[in-house]
Scaffold this motif. Structure first.
Motif, PDB file in Angstrom:
ATOM      1  N   SER A  31       0.807  -1.220   0.000  1.00 31.54           N
ATOM      2  CA  SER A  31       0.000   0.000   0.000  1.00 31.54           C
ATOM      3  C   SER A  31       0.846   1.279   0.000  1.00 31.54           C
ATOM      4  N   TYR A  32       2.162   1.157   0.115  1.00 32.62           N
ATOM      5  CA  TYR A  32       3.029   2.334   0.180  1.00 32.62           C
ATOM      6  C   TYR A  32       3.820   2.585  -1.105  1.00 32.62           C
ATOM      7  N   LEU A  33       3.902   1.592  -1.987  1.00 34.78           N
ATOM      8  CA  LEU A  33       4.781   1.686  -3.146  1.00 34.78           C
ATOM      9  C   LEU A  33       4.019   1.830  -4.452  1.00 34.78           C
ATOM     10  N   LYS A  34       4.596   2.617  -5.367  1.00 34.20           N
ATOM     11  CA  LYS A  34       4.035   2.801  -6.709  1.00 34.20           C
ATOM     12  C   LYS A  34       5.189   2.831  -7.701  1.00 34.20           C
ATOM     13  N   GLN A  35       4.866   2.557  -8.950  1.00 28.50           N
ATOM     14  CA  GLN A  35       5.847   2.638 -10.026  1.00 28.50           C
ATOM     15  C   GLN A  35       6.483   4.028 -10.051  1.00 28.50           C
ATOM     16  N   GLY A  36       7.784   4.074 -10.274  1.00 33.55           N
ATOM     17  CA  GLY A  36       8.489   5.337 -10.437  1.00 33.55           C
ATOM     18  C   GLY A  36       8.891   6.045  -9.161  1.00 33.55           C
ATOM     19  N   MET A  37       8.584   5.482  -8.005  1.00 32.76           N
ATOM     20  CA  MET A  37       8.922   6.131  -6.739  1.00 32.76           C
ATOM     21  C   MET A  37      10.419   6.115  -6.474  1.00 32.76           C
ATOM     22  N   LYS A  38      10.824   7.074  -5.625  1.00 29.25           N
ATOM     23  CA  LYS A  38      12.160   7.063  -5.051  1.00 29.25           C
ATOM     24  C   LYS A  38      11.998   6.641  -3.595  1.00 29.25           C
ATOM     25  N   VAL A  39      12.751   5.610  -3.214  1.00 26.70           N
ATOM     26  CA  VAL A  39      12.625   5.013  -1.892  1.00 26.70           C
ATOM     27  C   VAL A  39      13.985   5.034  -1.199  1.00 26.70           C
ATOM     28  N   LEU A  40      13.968   5.312   0.086  1.00 27.98           N
ATOM     29  CA  LEU A  40      15.154   5.234   0.929  1.00 27.98           C
ATOM     30  C   LEU A  40      14.964   4.070   1.886  1.00 27.98           C
ATOM     31  N   GLY A  43      19.463   0.680   6.505  1.00 27.89           N
ATOM     32  CA  GLY A  43      19.812  -0.637   7.039  1.00 27.89           C
ATOM     33  C   GLY A  43      19.197  -1.776   6.253  1.00 27.89           C
ATOM     34  N   PRO A  44      19.431  -1.845   4.956  1.00 32.38           N
ATOM     35  CA  PRO A  44      18.802  -2.889   4.140  1.00 32.38           C
ATOM     36  C   PRO A  44      19.353  -4.284   4.367  1.00 32.38           C
ATOM     37  N   GLY A  45      20.510  -4.366   5.030  1.00 33.14           N
ATOM     38  CA  GLY A  45      21.120  -5.680   5.187  1.00 33.14           C
ATOM     39  C   GLY A  45      21.395  -6.277   3.820  1.00 33.14           C
ATOM     40  N   MET A  46      20.999  -7.513   3.643  1.00 35.45           N
ATOM     41  CA  MET A  46      21.255  -8.220   2.391  1.00 35.45           C
ATOM     42  C   MET A  46      20.089  -8.147   1.413  1.00 35.45           C
ATOM     43  N   GLY A  47      19.101  -7.299   1.717  1.00 38.67           N
ATOM     44  CA  GLY A  47      18.081  -6.998   0.727  1.00 38.67           C
ATOM     45  C   GLY A  47      16.745  -7.691   0.859  1.00 38.67           C
ATOM     46  N   PHE A  48      16.396  -8.158   2.044  1.00 37.45           N
ATOM     47  CA  PHE A  48      15.108  -8.833   2.228  1.00 37.45           C
ATOM     48  C   PHE A  48      13.949  -7.967   1.744  1.00 37.45           C
ATOM     49  N   PHE A  49      13.985  -6.672   2.056  1.00 38.22           N
ATOM     50  CA  PHE A  49      12.958  -5.742   1.584  1.00 38.22           C
ATOM     51  C   PHE A  49      13.386  -5.044   0.290  1.00 38.22           C
ATOM     52  N   SER A  50      14.668  -4.836   0.102  1.00 34.50           N
ATOM     53  CA  SER A  50      15.177  -4.063  -1.034  1.00 34.50           C
ATOM     54  C   SER A  50      14.764  -4.644  -2.380  1.00 34.50           C
ATOM     55  N   LEU A  51      14.917  -5.937  -2.551  1.00 32.95           N
ATOM     56  CA  LEU A  51      14.606  -6.546  -3.847  1.00 32.95           C
ATOM     57  C   LEU A  51      13.110  -6.476  -4.163  1.00 32.95           C
ATOM     58  N   PRO A  52      12.218  -6.800  -3.219  1.00 34.18           N
ATOM     59  CA  PRO A  52      10.787  -6.615  -3.507  1.00 34.18           C
ATOM     60  C   PRO A  52      10.418  -5.146  -3.772  1.00 34.18           C
ATOM     61  N   ILE A  53      11.067  -4.222  -3.081  1.00 31.13           N
ATOM     62  CA  ILE A  53      10.819  -2.800  -3.335  1.00 31.13           C
ATOM     63  C   ILE A  53      11.239  -2.466  -4.761  1.00 31.13           C
ATOM     64  N   ALA A  54      12.420  -2.903  -5.160  1.00 27.73           N
ATOM     65  CA  ALA A  54      12.923  -2.624  -6.506  1.00 27.73           C
ATOM     66  C   ALA A  54      11.974  -3.160  -7.575  1.00 27.73           C
ATOM     67  N   LYS A  55      11.387  -4.319  -7.325  1.00 23.99           N
ATOM     68  CA  LYS A  55      10.408  -4.866  -8.275  1.00 23.99           C
ATOM     69  C   LYS A  55       9.162  -3.980  -8.322  1.00 23.99           C
ATOM     70  N   SER A  56       8.683  -3.555  -7.161  1.00 22.52           N
ATOM     71  CA  SER A  56       7.441  -2.779  -7.074  1.00 22.52           C
ATOM     72  C   SER A  56       7.537  -1.396  -7.697  1.00 22.52           C
ATOM     73  N   ILE A  57       8.700  -0.761  -7.605  1.00 20.35           N
ATOM     74  CA  ILE A  57       8.833   0.611  -8.109  1.00 20.35           C
ATOM     75  C   ILE A  57       9.146   0.652  -9.601  1.00 20.35           C
ATOM     76  N   GLY A  58       9.406  -0.487 -10.192  1.00 17.82           N
ATOM     77  CA  GLY A  58       9.580  -0.573 -11.644  1.00 17.82           C
ATOM     78  C   GLY A  58      10.881   0.015 -12.151  1.00 17.82           C
ATOM     79  N   GLU A  59      11.005  -0.012 -13.462  1.00 17.39           N
ATOM     80  CA  GLU A  59      12.238   0.429 -14.114  1.00 17.39           C
ATOM     81  C   GLU A  59      12.514   1.915 -13.941  1.00 17.39           C
ATOM     82  N   THR A  60      11.480   2.706 -13.737  1.00 21.31           N
ATOM     83  CA  THR A  60      11.684   4.150 -13.573  1.00 21.31           C
ATOM     84  C   THR A  60      11.869   4.549 -12.110  1.00 21.31           C
TER      85      THR A  60
END
Length: 185
Positions: A31-40, A43-60
């Protein structure tokens, strides 16, 4: 409580696919992510949240992953390459006293601080830097493990965030964690 940083080798446990059964990144963040967003992500560690975020925000979209430990970022980079998401992720090494994100002032739509605030020695500085990075009405999701952080300690962190001009707008139910969403006003 003494502040300490989670050892880098624990990142393997935190990035385990089994963790999805009780803390599914897609369900937590949808409910917080949309295509094209900039996200900070602090403490991502090894990317448990980072990779799903990257998928959700799309190529832009773009996710800025800021961590204190180079080994965590190296592992995140390897995982991002395997997932073909590296072009959406910028990894940054920070220092204990600063996220070093001054160049992101007013550009972030959504920030995530998941199980990391209790490790930061000066939470006032942390929230000041996150606040500065957010756009007006930008959101910050803070979630802290109940096993490491008491309700009182969590509420104190929320007060620090609010003292920087943020307003608590939600308390999502995340398994095993104290959680709050704040909006930059």
């Amino acid at each position: 409580m003494e502040k300490h940083v989670c050892p880098w080798y624990m990142g393997y446990l935190l990035a385990s696919p089994l963790r999805r059964f009780y803390q599914n990144p897609d369900k937590i963040l949808i409910s917080y992510l949309k295509q094209g967003m900039k996200v900070l992500e602090v403490g991502p560690g090894m990317g448990f949240f980072s990779l799903p975020i990257a998928k959700s925000i799309g190529e832009t979209g773009r996710i800025f992953c800021v961590d204190l430990q180079e080994k965590m970022l190296q592992s995140l980079r390897r995982r991002a390459v395997r997932a073909n998401l590296l072009s959406r992720i910028e990894m940054r090494l920070c220092i204990e006293s600063s996220l070093q994100i001054n160049d992101l002032t007013g550009s972030i739509d959504f920030a995530l601080a998941f199980a990391v605030v209790h490790e930061v020695p000066d939470q006032k500085i942390l929230f000041k830097e996150i606040y500065s990075s957010l756009k007006k009405n930008g959101l910050l999701l803070i979630s802290e493990p109940k096993g490491h952080v008491t309700k009182e300690e969590f509420e104190k962190a929320i007060i620090f965030a609010q003292s920087n001009g943020m307003k608590k707008v939600d308390s999502p139910n995340i398994h095993g964690n104290h959680s709050a969403v704040l909006r930059k006003i």
